[in-house]
Motif scaffolding. Structure first.
Motif, PDB file in Angstrom:
ATOM      1  N   THR A  26       0.843  -1.201   0.000  1.00  0.00           N
ATOM      2  CA  THR A  26       0.000   0.000   0.000  1.00  0.00           C
ATOM      3  C   THR A  26       0.875   1.247   0.000  1.00  0.00           C
ATOM      4  N   THR A  27       1.916   1.252   0.823  1.00  0.00           N
ATOM      5  CA  THR A  27       2.846   2.384   0.860  1.00  0.00           C
ATOM      6  C   THR A  27       3.527   2.571  -0.491  1.00  0.00           C
ATOM      7  N   ILE A  28       3.981   1.479  -1.101  1.00  0.00           N
ATOM      8  CA  ILE A  28       4.679   1.554  -2.384  1.00  0.00           C
ATOM      9  C   ILE A  28       3.762   2.098  -3.472  1.00  0.00           C
ATOM     10  N   PHE A  29       2.527   1.602  -3.536  1.00  0.00           N
ATOM     11  CA  PHE A  29       1.583   2.052  -4.561  1.00  0.00           C
ATOM     12  C   PHE A  29       1.203   3.513  -4.358  1.00  0.00           C
ATOM     13  N   LEU A  30       1.056   3.917  -3.090  1.00  0.00           N
ATOM     14  CA  LEU A  30       0.735   5.321  -2.806  1.00  0.00           C
ATOM     15  C   LEU A  30       1.861   6.244  -3.261  1.00  0.00           C
ATOM     16  N   PHE A  31       3.081   5.847  -2.966  1.00  0.00           N
ATOM     17  CA  PHE A  31       4.234   6.628  -3.411  1.00  0.00           C
ATOM     18  C   PHE A  31       4.220   6.796  -4.920  1.00  0.00           C
ATOM     19  N   ALA A  32       4.254   5.660  -5.601  1.00  0.00           N
ATOM     20  CA  ALA A  32       4.410   5.674  -7.057  1.00  0.00           C
ATOM     21  C   ALA A  32       3.221   6.309  -7.772  1.00  0.00           C
TER      22      ALA A  32
END
Length: 416
Positions: free
Chosen positions: A276-282
């Motif tokens: 979730t953190t990775i997708f939010l960042f990208a």
């Protein structure tokens, strides 16, 4: 009527905000939809819209989740827990101070989300051994993790987003420990408040919880690999602090060594990443680029500066808007939305953008009024059986304290 690029970008921003608030669709899916919308509407070329999947801050957090998993699976985290119990002796107050301090410090270097997830079953187990209800311990732990994460560039996603946004505008990014000038003050003040203000903590109700039943068992602990994981973590931190290896290279080296040394398997590495953190960042970072390119961030900035002219009032407005949004949506998403606005506001007002951006970072991470404000808040919700009102009762004074500290110390260290 043909809408201007500025209006289209703002509509995408508004739509994303509503979807983050309501969670009608999952948060990572909303984040993925943002670059899709920017590309379909022609605001950004598709290569630019999806380029942030290779952004250094996205990859940095991915790598640190893997390094943190090695710390847990080799028993280092459990070892620390046992040491805390011994040092605390028979004092519940000393136990609370020690656990908040340790988790806060580790959150600064392992990411606050990962640290909270790693220590959650350990803290519950320690609470039972101390004869304490997890309800009185887990909320201070979550708050300490959030506050501790503010002290370094890798401690919490908003800090990395702030640096990425500064780089997008060709401005100097904050150094690894520069966040600690303010974050350290807030961390210490938070521990003092949560220790002395026990009456604000959720009541110590009868609570039965078996750590084995929390569905966060991570399998066999590899004690024979503990020294390896500790050495890898130390190598990564020394490299990041001294700068003899770049942040991203150091983190990736640590992730690679964690796997090839046998601390964790490849499958465990994949499961360790908070996607979730990775997708939010990208997904959300290209929105900042779009807001700069189309001038929509400038439009919002001019609206804010038309009502507030004094630098301190402008800072307060940006900080409070960020706090409000973060208490109801992902702090990663909020920082990605507010960072370009903060820069444009600073430019429109003739201010140094760094204090405003640091205000956005602190406001995004130091939110305590709802369980959805930060990942650590959300992680302790179920295991401690908290209600929405528990966060409000405990967090309202801490939220005011953080705002006051930000108003005093951010302009002191980073003048307008």
């Amino acid at each position: 009527m043909i809408l201007s690029p500025e209006i289209i970008t703002l509509l995408i921003l508004l739509s994303a905000s509503i979807l983050f608030f309501t969670e009608v669709i999952p948060i990572p899916v909303t984040a993925m939809a943002v670059p899709v919308a920017l590309s379909l509407t022609g605001i950004l070329e598709s290569e630019a819209a999806f380029s942030y999947w290779g952004n250094q801050w996205v990859m940095l957090f991915l790598a640190m989740f893997i390094v943190g998993e090695g710390v847990f699976r080799t028993g280092f985290a459990g070892y620390i827990g046992e040491r805390i119990l011994r040092l605390a002796g028979g004092s519940s107050t000393r136990f609370l101070i020690l656990i908040m301090f340790v988790i806060g410090i580790m959150s600064a270097f392992l990411n606050n989300t990962g640290t909270t997830a790693v220590f959650l079953p350990i803290v519950i187990s320690m609470s039972h051994k101390k004869g304490m209800s997890p309800r009185t311990v887990l909320m201070p732990v979550a708050y300490a993790a959030s506050l501790g994460g503010t002290m370094t560039v890798i401690g919490t996603p908003p800090n990395a987003i702030i640096n990425s946004t500064l780089e997008t505008y060709s401005l100097e990014a904050f150094g690894f420990f520069e966040f600690a000038r303010v974050g350290g003050v807030m961390f210490v003040a938070g521990i003092i408040f949560l220790t002395l203000g026990k009456k604000f903590l959720p009541e110590d109700e009868e609570f039965e919880a078996d750590p084995e039943s929390l569905n966060i068992d991570r399998g066999e602990i590899r004690h024979d690999k503990m020294k390896r994981s500790m050495a890898i973590l130390l190598l990564v931190l020394v490299a990041m602090i001294t700068g003899f290896i770049s942040l991203l290279t150091a983190a990736m080296l640590g992730a690679v060594l964690t796997i090839i040394s046998g601390c964790i398997t490849v499958d465990e590495a994949f499961s360790a990443v908070n996607w979730t953190t990775i997708f939010l960042f990208a997904g959300m970072l290209p929105l900042g680029t779009a807001m700069e390119k189309t001038g929509s961030a400038l439009m919002i900035a001019e609206g804010i500066t038309s009502y507030a002219s004094h630098p301190l009032l402008i800072f307060a407005a940006i900080f409070l808007i960020t706090v409000f949004l973060t208490n109801f949506m992902s702090n990663t998403a909020t920082s990605a939305l507010m960072a370009p606005i903060g820069i444009e506001v600073a430019m429109a007002a003739g201010m140094n953008p760094h204090p405003l951006l640091l205000g956005v970072a602190m406001a995004s991470s130091c939110c305590f009024l709802t369980p959805v404000a930060t990942p650590p808040n959300a992680l302790v919700l179920g295991p401690a059986d908290y209600s929405f009102i528990d966060y409000l009762k405990t967090g309202w004074m801490l939220q005011i304290m953080v705002f006051i500290l930000a108003m005093i110390f951010i302009p002191l260290f980073f003048p307008f």
